[in-house]
Design a protein around this motif. Structure first.
Motif, PDB file in Angstrom:
ATOM      1  N   MET A  53       0.922  -1.110  -0.124  1.00 60.12           N
ATOM      2  CA  MET A  53       0.160   0.084   0.076  1.00 60.12           C
ATOM      3  C   MET A  53       0.971   1.266   0.129  1.00 60.12           C
ATOM      4  O   MET A  53       2.001   1.273   0.669  1.00 60.12           O
ATOM      5  CB  MET A  53      -0.739  -0.034   1.283  1.00 60.12           C
ATOM      6  N   ILE A  54       0.546   2.072  -0.923  1.00 60.77           N
ATOM      7  CA  ILE A  54       1.375   3.554  -0.928  1.00 60.77           C
ATOM      8  C   ILE A  54       0.322   4.435  -0.393  1.00 60.77           C
ATOM      9  O   ILE A  54      -0.683   4.623  -0.851  1.00 60.77           O
ATOM     10  CB  ILE A  54       1.580   3.824  -2.354  1.00 60.77           C
ATOM     11  N   VAL A  55       1.082   5.226   0.705  1.00 56.22           N
ATOM     12  CA  VAL A  55       0.194   6.261   1.386  1.00 56.22           C
ATOM     13  C   VAL A  55       0.785   7.555   1.235  1.00 56.22           C
ATOM     14  O   VAL A  55       2.073   7.586   1.148  1.00 56.22           O
ATOM     15  CB  VAL A  55      -0.216   5.873   2.786  1.00 56.22           C
ATOM     16  N   LYS A  56       0.058   8.599   1.300  1.00 61.24           N
ATOM     17  CA  LYS A  56       0.429  10.088   1.563  1.00 61.24           C
ATOM     18  C   LYS A  56       0.655  10.197   3.163  1.00 61.24           C
ATOM     19  O   LYS A  56      -0.096  10.167   3.898  1.00 61.24           O
ATOM     20  CB  LYS A  56      -0.249  10.828   0.985  1.00 61.24           C
ATOM     21  N   ALA A  57       2.086  10.304   3.330  1.00 61.17           N
ATOM     22  CA  ALA A  57       2.126  10.726   4.994  1.00 61.17           C
ATOM     23  C   ALA A  57       3.392  11.778   5.183  1.00 61.17           C
ATOM     24  O   ALA A  57       4.059  12.010   4.178  1.00 61.17           O
ATOM     25  CB  ALA A  57       2.808   9.459   5.522  1.00 61.17           C
ATOM     26  N   ASN A  58       3.020  12.772   6.060  1.00 63.06           N
ATOM     27  CA  ASN A  58       4.046  13.806   6.236  1.00 63.06           C
ATOM     28  C   ASN A  58       5.248  13.368   6.876  1.00 63.06           C
ATOM     29  O   ASN A  58       6.032  14.124   7.034  1.00 63.06           O
ATOM     30  CB  ASN A  58       3.395  14.847   7.047  1.00 63.06           C
ATOM     31  N   SER A  59       5.455  11.934   7.597  1.00 60.92           N
ATOM     32  CA  SER A  59       6.652  11.724   8.103  1.00 60.92           C
ATOM     33  C   SER A  59       6.476  10.188   8.411  1.00 60.92           C
ATOM     34  O   SER A  59       5.440   9.642   8.192  1.00 60.92           O
ATOM     35  CB  SER A  59       6.599  12.413   9.735  1.00 60.92           C
ATOM     36  N   MET A  60       7.569   9.600   8.781  1.00 61.94           N
ATOM     37  CA  MET A  60       7.678   8.085   8.849  1.00 61.94           C
ATOM     38  C   MET A  60       6.574   7.629  10.115  1.00 61.94           C
ATOM     39  O   MET A  60       5.789   6.738  10.250  1.00 61.94           O
ATOM     40  CB  MET A  60       8.997   7.634   8.933  1.00 61.94           C
ATOM     41  N   ASP A  61       6.670   8.689  11.058  1.00 65.56           N
ATOM     42  CA  ASP A  61       6.006   8.482  12.391  1.00 65.56           C
ATOM     43  C   ASP A  61       4.270   8.308  12.047  1.00 65.56           C
ATOM     44  O   ASP A  61       3.567   7.544  12.466  1.00 65.56           O
ATOM     45  CB  ASP A  61       6.068   9.429  13.448  1.00 65.56           C
ATOM     46  N   GLU A  62       4.016   9.345  11.283  1.00 62.98           N
ATOM     47  CA  GLU A  62       2.504   9.275  10.661  1.00 62.98           C
ATOM     48  C   GLU A  62       2.198   7.895   9.840  1.00 62.98           C
ATOM     49  O   GLU A  62       1.139   7.429  10.276  1.00 62.98           O
ATOM     50  CB  GLU A  62       2.306  10.455   9.776  1.00 62.98           C
ATOM     51  N   ALA A  63       3.131   7.410   8.941  1.00 60.89           N
ATOM     52  CA  ALA A  63       2.804   6.280   8.315  1.00 60.89           C
ATOM     53  C   ALA A  63       2.965   5.123   9.129  1.00 60.89           C
ATOM     54  O   ALA A  63       2.165   4.063   9.163  1.00 60.89           O
ATOM     55  CB  ALA A  63       3.985   5.982   7.247  1.00 60.89           C
ATOM     56  N   MET A  75      -4.065 -10.776  12.739  1.00 57.72           N
ATOM     57  CA  MET A  75      -3.761 -12.084  12.255  1.00 57.72           C
ATOM     58  C   MET A  75      -2.559 -12.765  12.569  1.00 57.72           C
ATOM     59  O   MET A  75      -2.065 -13.786  12.037  1.00 57.72           O
ATOM     60  CB  MET A  75      -4.308 -12.248  10.734  1.00 57.72           C
ATOM     61  N   GLY A  76      -1.545 -11.997  13.381  1.00 61.58           N
ATOM     62  CA  GLY A  76      -0.588 -12.545  13.576  1.00 61.58           C
ATOM     63  C   GLY A  76       0.714 -12.099  12.587  1.00 61.58           C
ATOM     64  O   GLY A  76       1.723 -12.387  12.748  1.00 61.58           O
ATOM     65  N   GLY A  77       0.327 -11.304  11.594  1.00 62.18           N
ATOM     66  CA  GLY A  77       1.179 -10.858  10.652  1.00 62.18           C
ATOM     67  C   GLY A  77       2.015  -9.805  11.007  1.00 62.18           C
ATOM     68  O   GLY A  77       2.078  -9.006  12.075  1.00 62.18           O
ATOM     69  N   MET A  78       2.837  -9.205  10.056  1.00 60.56           N
ATOM     70  CA  MET A  78       3.921  -8.258  10.275  1.00 60.56           C
ATOM     71  C   MET A  78       3.735  -7.077   9.300  1.00 60.56           C
ATOM     72  O   MET A  78       3.209  -7.443   7.947  1.00 60.56           O
ATOM     73  CB  MET A  78       5.187  -8.628  10.239  1.00 60.56           C
ATOM     74  N   VAL A  79       3.575  -5.830   9.444  1.00 53.94           N
ATOM     75  CA  VAL A  79       3.743  -4.721   8.271  1.00 53.94           C
ATOM     76  C   VAL A  79       5.131  -4.011   8.539  1.00 53.94           C
ATOM     77  O   VAL A  79       5.781  -3.834   9.671  1.00 53.94           O
ATOM     78  CB  VAL A  79       2.751  -3.610   8.983  1.00 53.94           C
ATOM     79  N   GLU A  80       5.399  -3.780   7.428  1.00 60.15           N
ATOM     80  CA  GLU A  80       7.013  -3.065   6.959  1.00 60.15           C
ATOM     81  C   GLU A  80       6.330  -1.533   6.629  1.00 60.15           C
ATOM     82  O   GLU A  80       5.773  -1.536   5.497  1.00 60.15           O
ATOM     83  CB  GLU A  80       7.841  -3.826   6.515  1.00 60.15           C
ATOM     84  N   VAL A  81       7.088  -0.761   7.153  1.00 60.39           N
ATOM     85  CA  VAL A  81       6.979   0.633   6.610  1.00 60.39           C
ATOM     86  C   VAL A  81       8.224   1.235   5.990  1.00 60.39           C
ATOM     87  O   VAL A  81       9.328   1.204   6.746  1.00 60.39           O
ATOM     88  CB  VAL A  81       6.485   1.658   7.656  1.00 60.39           C
ATOM     89  N   ARG A  82       7.964   1.806   4.917  1.00 58.23           N
ATOM     90  CA  ARG A  82       9.331   2.214   4.226  1.00 58.23           C
ATOM     91  C   ARG A  82       8.992   3.486   3.378  1.00 58.23           C
ATOM     92  O   ARG A  82       7.909   3.553   2.977  1.00 58.23           O
ATOM     93  CB  ARG A  82       9.750   1.061   2.938  1.00 58.23           C
ATOM     94  N   ALA A  83      10.123   4.372   3.146  1.00 62.40           N
ATOM     95  CA  ALA A  83       9.905   5.481   2.366  1.00 62.40           C
ATOM     96  C   ALA A  83      10.183   4.969   1.167  1.00 62.40           C
ATOM     97  O   ALA A  83      10.742   3.980   0.644  1.00 62.40           O
ATOM     98  CB  ALA A  83      11.068   6.564   2.689  1.00 62.40           C
ATOM     99  N   ILE A  84       9.543   5.713   0.149  1.00 69.21           N
ATOM    100  CA  ILE A  84       9.731   5.579  -1.349  1.00 69.21           C
ATOM    101  C   ILE A  84      10.695   6.383  -2.075  1.00 69.21           C
ATOM    102  O   ILE A  84      10.806   7.499  -1.662  1.00 69.21           O
ATOM    103  CB  ILE A  84       8.260   5.710  -2.214  1.00 69.21           C
ATOM    104  N   GLN A  85      11.725   5.787  -2.649  1.00 73.78           N
ATOM    105  CA  GLN A  85      12.631   6.643  -3.299  1.00 73.78           C
ATOM    106  C   GLN A  85      12.652   6.754  -4.694  1.00 73.78           C
ATOM    107  O   GLN A  85      12.355   5.606  -5.482  1.00 73.78           O
ATOM    108  CB  GLN A  85      14.058   5.814  -3.019  1.00 73.78           C
ATOM    109  N   PRO A  86      12.410   8.112  -5.080  1.00 74.96           N
ATOM    110  CA  PRO A  86      12.213   8.366  -6.501  1.00 74.96           C
ATOM    111  C   PRO A  86      13.423   7.688  -7.363  1.00 74.96           C
ATOM    112  O   PRO A  86      14.641   7.637  -6.828  1.00 74.96           O
ATOM    113  CB  PRO A  86      12.214   9.702  -6.941  1.00 74.96           C
TER     114      PRO A  86
END
Length: 87
Positions: A53-63, A75-86
């Motif tokens: 999922m790509i979201v608009k966030a003002n900071s990593m903390d917001e994401a 469900m016992g899964g994991m989410v990884e949050v990363r910045a997008i690099q152009p």
């Protein structure tokens, strides 16, 4: 879980922060540097990437705050949050 996913994605969309989302299939091929091809997807420790999922966030903390409500966590899964690099 369909209702939870709908509410999660819908909430982000209502805030106009949703850019795109994709669920990945469970069939594929891996291609290596030597050009060899292997049937199947990459799985590490019984885990495979299920979607993105790509979201608009003002900071990593917001994401991260958005990600904390992801139904996969319940469900016992994991989410990884990363910045997008152009590119």
């Amino acid at each position: 879980m369909h209702q939870q996913w709908g509410a999660f994605i819908g909430n982000i969309a209502i805030q106009e922060k949703l850019v795109s989302t994709h669920q990945l299939g469970f069939e594929g091929k891996q291609i290596f540097a030597d050009k060899s091809v292997v049937e199947g997807i990459h799985i590490t420790g019984n885990q495979a990437l299920g979607g993105n999922m790509i979201v608009k966030a003002n900071s990593m903390d917001e994401a991260v705050g958005m990600a904390k409500n992801c139904p996969i966590l319940f469900m016992g899964g994991m989410v990884e949050v990363r910045a997008i690099q152009p590119m």
